[in-house]
Design a protein around this motif. Sequence first.
Motif, mmCIF file in Angstrom:
data_model
loop_
_atom_site.group_PDB
_atom_site.id
_atom_site.type_symbol
_atom_site.label_atom_id
_atom_site.label_comp_id
_atom_site.label_asym_id
_atom_site.label_seq_id
_atom_site.Cartn_x
_atom_site.Cartn_y
_atom_site.Cartn_z
ATOM 1 N N VAL A 59 0.826 -1.212 0.000
ATOM 2 C CA VAL A 59 0.000 0.000 0.000
ATOM 3 C C VAL A 59 0.861 1.262 0.000
ATOM 4 N N PHE A 60 2.020 1.201 0.642
ATOM 5 C CA PHE A 60 2.879 2.382 0.756
ATOM 6 C C PHE A 60 4.176 2.241 -0.045
ATOM 7 N N ASP A 61 4.124 1.409 -1.082
ATOM 8 C CA ASP A 61 5.278 1.208 -1.980
ATOM 9 C C ASP A 61 6.537 0.781 -1.235
ATOM 10 N N GLY A 116 -1.001 6.304 0.749
ATOM 11 C CA GLY A 116 -0.812 5.150 -0.114
ATOM 12 C C GLY A 116 -2.133 4.790 -0.754
ATOM 13 N N SER A 117 -2.108 3.723 -1.541
ATOM 14 C CA SER A 117 -3.303 3.281 -2.241
ATOM 15 C C SER A 117 -3.494 1.787 -2.012
ATOM 16 N N VAL A 118 -4.719 1.402 -1.683
ATOM 17 C CA VAL A 118 -5.043 -0.002 -1.438
ATOM 18 C C VAL A 118 -5.628 -0.578 -2.725
ATOM 19 N N TRP A 120 -6.733 -3.435 -3.547
ATOM 20 C CA TRP A 120 -7.887 -4.319 -3.396
ATOM 21 C C TRP A 120 -9.107 -3.588 -2.857
ATOM 22 N N TRP A 121 -9.052 -2.252 -2.772
ATOM 23 C CA TRP A 121 -10.200 -1.419 -2.430
ATOM 24 C C TRP A 121 -10.519 -0.550 -3.627
ATOM 25 N N PRO A 122 -11.085 -1.095 -4.684
ATOM 26 C CA PRO A 122 -11.322 -0.309 -5.898
ATOM 27 C C PRO A 122 -12.245 0.878 -5.630
ATOM 28 N N GLY A 123 -11.911 1.979 -6.275
ATOM 29 C CA GLY A 123 -12.720 3.177 -6.137
ATOM 30 C C GLY A 123 -12.422 3.991 -4.900
ATOM 31 N N ARG A 124 -11.572 3.498 -4.034
ATOM 32 C CA ARG A 124 -11.213 4.210 -2.806
ATOM 33 C C ARG A 124 -10.026 5.120 -3.109
ATOM 34 N N GLY A 125 -10.060 6.309 -2.623
ATOM 35 C CA GLY A 125 -8.948 7.228 -2.797
ATOM 36 C C GLY A 125 -7.783 6.858 -1.906
ATOM 37 N N PRO A 126 -6.833 7.759 -1.793
ATOM 38 C CA PRO A 126 -5.657 7.473 -0.970
ATOM 39 C C PRO A 126 -6.019 7.261 0.508
#
Length: 190
Positions: A59-61, A116-118, A120-126
Motif C-alpha cells: 500500500v505504501f510502496d 498510499g493506495s489499497v 484491493w479497495w477499488p474506487g477508494r482514494g488514498p
Amino acid sequence: MADTTDLLTYLQRGRDAVLWKLDGATEHDIRRPLTRTGTNLLGLVKHLAAVESGYLGLVFDRPFPEPIPWAGADVEANADMWATPDQSRAELVDLYRRVSAHGDETVRLLGPDAEGSVPWWPGRGPVTVSFVLVHLIAETHRHAGHADIVRELVDDSAGMSAGNSNLPDGDLDWWADYRGRVDGAAERYR
C-alpha cells in the motif's frame, strides 16, 4: 487521531495476543480446524502475516522483501488461513514477526500522514498510514478474539494475555456454575 506510537502499541498488543495463543499447544492443536469454516490458530498467524505485509508494505510502496506465495491474487481461496504440512510453526511465527518489524519500520519512516493506495479497495482514494494502522488494529484484534475462542475449544485456556486474563477470578466450580446459569437462561428460549 492518536499518534503512531500509540497505534503501534495497540497493534503490537493484538499481535502478541495472537502469538500467545500458540504457547503450550501441540502441533495438531494449532492446526486443526475447530469451526465449520476451518478457523485454526496457526492459520490466523499465517493470515495476519499476509494481511500486514500488504497493508504496511504494498500500500505504501514498501513491499515486504520476501515472497508470500499465499498472498497472491491467483491463489486458492483461503490459502492464507491454514498451514500446510510443510509450513512449520516456527517458520510462520518468524515470518509474522519479520512482517511486523517491516510494517513498524514503514510507519516510522513515512509518518502518520503519508498516503498510499489499497489496490484491493477499488474506487477508494488514498489512505494514510494512520488510517491503515487503525484498520490493522481492528483486523488483528478481531483475529485475536477468534484465537481466544479457538484456544478455549482446544484446552479450555482463555484470557487476554499472559499477564492479564481479563477474566473473573473463578475456580473450575465457579466457572461450571456460571456456565450453568448462562445455559439455564438460554434454555428458557428454546
